[in-house]
Structure formats: C-alpha cells, structure tokens
Design an enzyme around this catalytic site. Structure first.
Site, PDB file in Angstrom:
ATOM      1  N   GLY A   4      -2.701 -51.966  -6.691  1.00 18.23           N
ATOM      2  CA  GLY A   4      -1.634 -52.785  -6.901  1.00 18.23           C
ATOM      3  C   GLY A   4      -0.135 -52.277  -6.620  1.00 18.23           C
ATOM      4  N   GLY A   6       2.998 -53.457  -7.334  1.00 19.24           N
ATOM      5  CA  GLY A   6       4.175 -54.198  -7.747  1.00 19.24           C
ATOM      6  C   GLY A   6       4.972 -53.428  -8.461  1.00 19.24           C
ATOM      7  N   GLY A   8       4.540 -51.951 -11.561  1.00 20.55           N
ATOM      8  CA  GLY A   8       4.072 -50.790 -12.313  1.00 20.55           C
ATOM      9  C   GLY A   8       3.606 -49.770 -11.300  1.00 20.55           C
ATOM     10  N   VAL A  72      -9.370 -55.327  -3.623  1.00 16.69           N
ATOM     11  CA  VAL A  72     -10.437 -54.915  -4.438  1.00 16.69           C
ATOM     12  C   VAL A  72     -11.212 -55.844  -5.085  1.00 16.69           C
ATOM     13  CG1 VAL A  72     -10.776 -53.351  -6.415  1.00 16.69           C
ATOM     14  CG2 VAL A  72      -9.103 -52.558  -4.770  1.00 16.69           C
ATOM     15  N   GLU A 164      14.455 -71.320 -15.076  1.00 13.02           N
ATOM     16  CA  GLU A 164      15.274 -71.083 -13.776  1.00 13.02           C
ATOM     17  C   GLU A 164      14.946 -71.974 -12.481  1.00 13.02           C
ATOM     18  OE1 GLU A 164      15.152 -66.016 -14.719  1.00 13.02           O
ATOM     19  OE2 GLU A 164      13.659 -66.785 -13.524  1.00 13.02           O
ATOM     20  N   ASP A 293       1.199 -56.082 -16.481  1.00 14.07           N
ATOM     21  CA  ASP A 293       0.570 -57.346 -16.934  1.00 14.07           C
ATOM     22  C   ASP A 293      -1.009 -57.400 -17.157  1.00 14.07           C
ATOM     23  OD1 ASP A 293       3.074 -58.562 -16.557  1.00 14.07           O
ATOM     24  OD2 ASP A 293       2.566 -59.732 -14.908  1.00 14.07           O
ATOM     25  N   ALA A 309       8.994 -57.378 -16.030  1.00 11.85           N
ATOM     26  CA  ALA A 309       9.022 -56.082 -15.157  1.00 11.85           C
ATOM     27  C   ALA A 309       9.450 -54.711 -15.698  1.00 11.85           C
ATOM     28  CB  ALA A 309      10.040 -56.487 -14.084  1.00 11.85           C
ATOM     29  N   GLN A 310      10.101 -54.732 -16.707  1.00  5.10           N
ATOM     30  CA  GLN A 310      10.831 -53.820 -17.281  1.00  5.10           C
ATOM     31  C   GLN A 310       9.535 -52.877 -18.262  1.00  5.10           C
ATOM     32  OE1 GLN A 310      13.053 -53.953 -20.830  1.00  5.10           O
ATOM     33  NE2 GLN A 310      13.020 -55.947 -21.114  1.00  5.10           N
TER      34      GLN A 310
END
Length: 408
Positions: A4, A6, A8, A72, A164, A293, A309-310
């Site tokens: 992954g 992303g 992280g 994967v 949003e 996540d 995200a943080q």
C-alpha cells in the site's frame, strides 16, 4: 515489504529510504493519490494529475526501495511471503500492511454502480461525468419532470466527504447555470444530503455541525437527517418508502478496512480493521505490522484513533524509523503516540471548520487554514504550486478548469 502506497505506506517507505535495509513497496496502482481532494476532481475544480503522482517518481530518489505494481490477494506468515493476483509470491522479513479502506455499502454491493464513492480517480471522473452530462441533457430537455430528475443530485452520508461533495456540487451547479446554460434556472437545481444519524458531521462538536448545516442550507443544499437509505437504483434513491428520482448519486456513508484480516486469518476488530499492539505489530502474526485505516489503534485517552490522513502519516513515519532502529541497531520498537493536529472539513467557498479538541475554528479563517494544510500535505513542491495557482485563479474568477466530459 510495504503493501500500500497511500499516506501511511509512503511515509513508512520514506523513513526507511537510503538505509541499508532492502524495501519493497507493492501497490495495485502505479500512482499515489491525495484522497482528501478527490471531491475537487469530481466537481471539476482540479484535474487528476494535480493530486496524484507515479509512485516510482515519489520514491525514485531512494536507492534501496523497489516498487512493484501488483495486487496482493493473500499473506502467508508461516512461509514469510505475500501472494499476488497473478500468482507470483514475494518473500519478506518484516511486513507492513497499509492497504487503506473502501466504502461500506452495508451488504448492498449492487448499490456501488449507481452511487460510486470517492476512493479512486476512476470514481471521481465517473461522478464528474455524470454531473456534467446531466446538465447537458437538462439543457435540451423539455419534459419538466425529467429535467428535475436530471438536476437532482443525492449525496448519501453526512460525514466530511458527503458535506464537502454536497457543498461543491451546489456551488458548481449554480455557477454553471448562471454563466453557461441558457434554458436552466438556479431554482431548478436540487442537491440533497442524506444522513442516517441525528446530525451531519457527527465526529465534530455540535456547534460546528450546526454551522455546517446552516451554511449548506444557505447555498441550496437540502439536508435530511435520521433518514436511512432503503434502496439505490439507476432511477434514484428510496427513502421513507418513496423513490426520490435523481440523475447522480454519491456514496459517502461509511468505510470498511481492506481484507487484511482475512489474509492473515486473524479476528478483525471494529470495521474489519486489524487489532495492533502499541508498536503497531499485528497481534497473532509475528513480523507483521499494520497502520492507517488498516489498523485498529487507540489513543492515550483509550478512544479509537480515527481513519484520517494525519494518523496514517504519523504511524508510517513512526514505524519506518522504529523498524530501521530495530533492524540496524537492535533497538526494541517503542509505543506509538498520536499527536492530534486537528480535524477539519470544508463546507464551501470561504467556509470550513476545524476541531482541535480544546478549541474550534470556523468560517473564512478556518477555510484559509484548511487550504494551507492541504497544499502542504501534497507530495511535492510542483503539486503544491499547481494547486495553489489554480485555487487562487478559481477563487478570483469562480471558473472550473476541468469541466471535461469523456468521449464514449
């Protein structure tokens, strides 16, 4: 091995970059993606290239990192390897699962084709296509009932993504009707935000939630709370036993973790996330770690950390540094500590909210801070400059530069 790329996964890889450790990064896409701004791709404010970059470019300056494009499908801890969709197996010594999440349709996967979420460029472009096509068809439509359906958009889910999207769609529609479409009127546009719970933005303090509701109402978004969705079809959304005709539906009602727990054959935590120890190691799977996540972690107050995200970036950087110290120096991994930098959502032009825990911010100042934070979090200087220039131009002119309909 990091699965992954992303927030992280990239943060973890970069923390391990240019060390004596061989790193393999696997992702089913060839690009990373700044998901918090996908809604701006869906509403024609930004182009996909503005918020994404090839993974090989992002990690190209690290001599010890190899990038593999593959999906994967299984993990075999007993033999220390992962299995790809094409059957190839790749061995690892330490495995980091940063596979993110997907939208949860609560047992109704058939709804996905009618109400896409916002997890990929493909989905964002699909939503943009549906929105823009609906306006073009409505311009030529003489049947008032069909025109109303074409100009009705339903956003399902009152979290940050739904809020949003609803605000951006309303602003986009009113701008296009006022400037570009001659047979349409603003009062024919209908944007509906549906939330099953008692209020939108339930993770924010109630006064910020009320501010968001009031602002959305002022820009023409109708909000229905305590309204669960019963069915989603090509014709519209069924709520309260009645079909609400709509041409475009957007899903933002909940997420679920990737199937990482199934790969490892361990019992999943809430939301399908992998329970991890304080050092982010997966309980019951030696040498395997999870973050973002994918992982179920708790803060110092005992509450589960949110899928933000943080959180993923902090965990990725922490884990990369901890693994480097462990593998190269023999140091035991410490416990991860999350530093809360605030939770935010943008409502519309000059309107956003920030929750820092002990204090809150809303309005124009929060909107400016939201913009600064999101530009800063983009992957490189080029993207920051491009997005900043486009935002300044769009703010001054209200123009949307990415209003393109794909040829079919």
């Amino acid at each position: 091995m990091i699965v992954g790329a992303g927030f992280g996964g990239l943060a973890c890889a970069q923390a391990l970059g240019n060390t004596a450790i061989e790193v393999v990064v696997i992702d089913r896409r060839n690009h990373n993606l700044f998901q918090p701004l996908l809604y701006q791709v869906a509403t024609a404010a930004l182009s996909p290239a503005d918020i994404s970059e090839p993974i090989r470019r992002t990690l190209g300056r690290y001599h010890n990192i190899r990038v593999v494009m593959g999906e994967v499908v299984a993990v075999h801890p007993a033999t220390g390897c992962v299995e790809l969709k094409d059957g190839e197996e790749i061995a690892y010594d330490r495995l980091v699962l940063a596979t993110g999440s997907d939208y949860n349709y609560f047992g109704h996967e058939e709804w996905r084709k009618h109400a896409p979420g916002l997890k990929s460029i493909h989905e964002a472009r699909d939503i943009r296509q549906r929105l823009l096509l609906a306006f073009e068809k409505a311009e030529r439509c003489e049947d008032e009932e069909e025109k109303r359906r074409l100009l009705t958009t339903v956003v399902i889910g009152g979290g940050p993504t739904g809020v949003e999207m609803a605000g951006a769609i309303s602003e986009l529609g009113r701008f296009m009707i006022g400037r570009d479409f001659r047979t349409l009127k603003e009062d024919q546009l209908h944007v509906l935000l549906i939330e099953a719970g008692p209020r939108i933005l339930a993770t924010f303090p109630e006064d910020l939630s009320q501010y968001a509701s009031d602002y959305l109402s002022r820009i023409g978004v109708a909000i229905r709370v305590n309204t669960p969705v019963e069915d989603v079809t090509a014709e519209g959304v069924q709520i309260g036993g009645t079909l609400l005709p709509a041409s475009c539906m957007v899903w933002g009602a909940g997420v679920k973790a990737s199937p990482a727990a199934t790969w490892l054959q361990v019992e999943a935590g809430p939301g399908g996330r992998l329970p991890v120890a304080a050092d982010l190691s997966v309980k019951g799977a030696a040498g395997v770690y999870a973050l973002g996540d994918t992982a179920f972690t708790r803060g110092e107050d005992g509450q589960p950390l949110p899928a933000l995200a943080q959180v993923a970036k902090q965990q990725g950087k922490f884990l990369g540094m901890a693994l480097a110290a462990n593998l190269l120096l023999g140091e035991a991994p410490p416990a991860f500590r999350f530093q809360n930098r605030g939770n935010t959502a943008v409502i519309g032009r000059n309107a956003a909210i920030f929750d820092f825990g002990s204090w809150q911010l809303k309005g124009r100042l929060a909107w400016m801070l939201w913009a600064i934070v999101h530009v800063y979090l983009l992957v490189n200087f080029e993207k920051r400059l491009l997005v900043s220039v486009q935002w300044i131009w769009r703010y001054a002119t209200r123009q949307r530069g990415a209003r393109l309909i794909d040829e079919t």
